[in-house]
Design an enzyme around this catalytic site. Sequence first.
Site, PDB file in Angstrom:
ATOM      1  N   ASP A 289       5.344  17.403 -26.492  1.00 57.36           N
ATOM      2  CA  ASP A 289       4.478  18.530 -26.815  1.00 57.36           C
ATOM      3  C   ASP A 289       3.967  18.308 -28.243  1.00 57.36           C
ATOM      4  O   ASP A 289       4.404  17.399 -28.962  1.00 57.36           O
ATOM      5  CB  ASP A 289       5.210  19.869 -26.650  1.00 57.36           C
ATOM      6  CG  ASP A 289       4.202  21.015 -26.445  1.00 57.36           C
ATOM      7  OD1 ASP A 289       2.994  20.800 -26.681  1.00 57.36           O
ATOM      8  OD2 ASP A 289       4.620  22.110 -26.048  1.00 57.36           O
TER       9      ASP A 289
HETATM   10  C1  BGC Z   1       1.512  23.635 -26.083  1.00 56.23           C
HETATM   11  C2  BGC Z   1       1.254  22.791 -24.853  1.00 56.23           C
HETATM   12  C3  BGC Z   1      -0.156  22.249 -24.889  1.00 56.23           C
HETATM   13  C4  BGC Z   1      -0.352  21.477 -26.173  1.00 56.23           C
HETATM   14  C5  BGC Z   1      -1.718  20.841 -26.290  1.00 56.23           C
HETATM   15  C6  BGC Z   1       1.118  22.923 -27.355  1.00 56.23           C
HETATM   16  O1  BGC Z   1       1.167  23.763 -28.458  1.00 56.23           O
HETATM   17  O2  BGC Z   1       2.868  23.992 -26.119  1.00 56.23           O
HETATM   18  O3  BGC Z   1       1.489  23.545 -23.697  1.00 56.23           O
HETATM   19  O4  BGC Z   1      -0.385  21.463 -23.759  1.00 56.23           O
HETATM   20  O5  BGC Z   1      -0.172  22.350 -27.269  1.00 56.23           O
HETATM   21  O6  BGC Z   1      -2.704  21.758 -26.512  1.00 56.23           O
END
Ligand code: BGC
Length: 743
Positions: A289
């Site tokens: 993530d």
């Molecule tokens: C979120 C993810 C997301 C990623 C990219 C993160 O802050 O937890 O779910 O896919 O950002 O945008």
Amino acid sequence: MFNQFFFVLVLLSTMASCTGAKSAQVVSANHVLHPVDSLLNLMTIEEKIGQMSIFTSGGDITGATLRDTYKEDIRKGRIGAVFSAHSVRFTRQLQKLAVENSRLGIPLLFGYDVIHGYKTIMPIPLGGAASWDLAAIQQASRIAAIESSAAGLHWTFAPMVDVARDPRWGRISEGAGEDALYGSLVAEARVKGFQGSDLTQNNTILACAKHFAAYGAAQAGRDYHTVDVSERTLREVYLPPFKSATEAGVRTFMTAFNELDGVPATGNSFLLKDILRKEWGFDGMVVTDYTSINEMVHHGVAATDKEAGELALNAGVDMDMQGAVFYDHLQKSLTEGKVRIEQINQAVRHILLMKYELGLFEDPFKYCNKKREEQYVFSKEHRQFARTLAQKSIVLLKNEKGILPLPQNAKKKVAVIGPFFDSEKDMLGSWSAAGRAEDCVTLKQGLLQAGSALEFSFAKGCAPYGGDQSNFAQAQKIASQADYIVLYLGETRGMSGEAASRSDIGLPGHQSALAKMCKKLGKPLIVILANGRPLTIPWLAEHVDAIVETWFLGTEAGNAIADVLLGKYNPSGRLPVTFPRRVGQIPIFYNMKNTGRPYEANNKFTSKYLDTPNTPLYPFGFGLSYTPFKYGSIKLKQPFLSKDMPLDVSITIENTGSQEGTETVQLYIRDLVASVTRPVKELKAFQQVVLKKGERKEVHFTLSEKDLMFFDKKMNWVVEPGEFELFIGANAQTSRKVLFTFR
Ligand code: BGC
């Protein structure tokens, strides 16, 4: 002009793709190089680490932009993937840089958070899940893939398959609710929708099961907070949807921000190696993530980013999202012997395999076609489907004396009051990708376009949160002249989703006071809710005449809500999550354990509160229709089930009302005595039946041994002989049951 290595690559990949990706892997097991391995052999360490790094291209929700050096980085092969870059124009421009200017011409992979639609925005995932219509849920993801792939994208960071039992957690809106089995079925449907049956098609994209794992169990519902669950709860509740996504063929996984048993998920080899790769045989790619490698320093398991990167790679991470840890430090870690080249090769192999499976080596621009973009993105058909799914996602929670639907042919006055009646942007919900507020149909537009004889007037009454009561007077004026009052209350789109936890999940600001003011007028009072989570609304539940749960329904929200209010669609949604009466009951979910002192009304020393019942305001699976359904008694073909003899269960459902309707018939079991405690109810199956007025249907279910299995004390997946209760009903509170034995 493509560089010469690119041509070599095209040749290699064409040869292999003739045999198909699967057989190419078999060939590789027989020591004939997979084209991806041939490419790996040509790569420098810098180019390998480049493939392991993804950066965002724009301020899309999560922040920062591509590094200033991005053009140079792409030319040098130091970036392998980009996210949040979309549209044919932009992705083509970046892809050209990569394939025409970098040494090996390896195409970039474009990812994006296409969570509930690309430009045609569907209901938020929790809302879509309320449809209990798996085919429709799959179709919503299919449409999202068709639009994204036509806009240059290869990969969505969805589905989020985190089971969530705490409505304070804002990201409950992104998942399928509280149940492991239902969440698993939705996960399967969504993966199949995004990926289709053939990833080499130019209208299918990689799906990503996230956030691995147990992110939904954040303590106190606070986003990014600590998770502490037993291995039993992990395996019984949080892992099943991920396993189901794997079985449905999901090609990528995203790690979670949280820790699990003291080890952050991004550095957790128990999750990434033992469970994901070894137990489940996953052979796709794992991305972190957003900066979750760097965050291991804050977790306190690494002193520096570099050390955190080593932990991540050693645990089984393939790609670093946005943190630039691999980008900045991995080469040094390799030189120092902290990581091995075999691990880097393995990670790069997983990543290149995704590009190969998508067919990007054959044609890196196959997703960049202006004509397709114009034809498919936000097409009329897609919007029509968005309206259908939005209708199906609406849950009727209360309808005293059949106050709804409104009499559309009567010349009656309807006052529509509340902060959302004309708020385009709030229709979108969180994570709205390329969806535009100005394309959304608001409730006001939906009602006015519907062509009824009703006369509508509108007033905001108050702000969604904060503010004051200075606009109450205007609302009161139109309300007192009306025959019906429709209040549109709830949360703004930003009050759920990531980083949007709430400690009070009631109506914000002055909205409750507005409802109470309207109640005093003594008119029929209907409440429409906009929200990304269950809300605590005991006063509304007791005092208003009707409650219509509409979540955030997306582009076609206003039309769908108007369809339900005016009786053009008979509501069929059911809650995929429990609504508590009060925050103090959380966590509250239907498949809890019995305890040693289950509730007894007249015994103080049993498990209960002094100030609130144990029961929810609205249970899991609950939802009303404009027509009533009558359940017959449960019939078992035989009162037992065994390894070789499944159990046929049937029940008659009758529509006793005056119009067609859809009922979701739910089957739960309870294992009465087992070697470990079992929940008081577990959903095992459901079926939706459409019944004409007066129609009866016999609904059949087949239960087999696998429906009775659970993890024993040693975490073996077993079934034990003994007695079970079997319930069938319209929601998790049903008490209609029979007994059977497993022998
Ligand atoms: C979120 C993810 C997301 C990623 C990219 C993160 O802050 O937890 O779910 O896919 O950002 O945008």
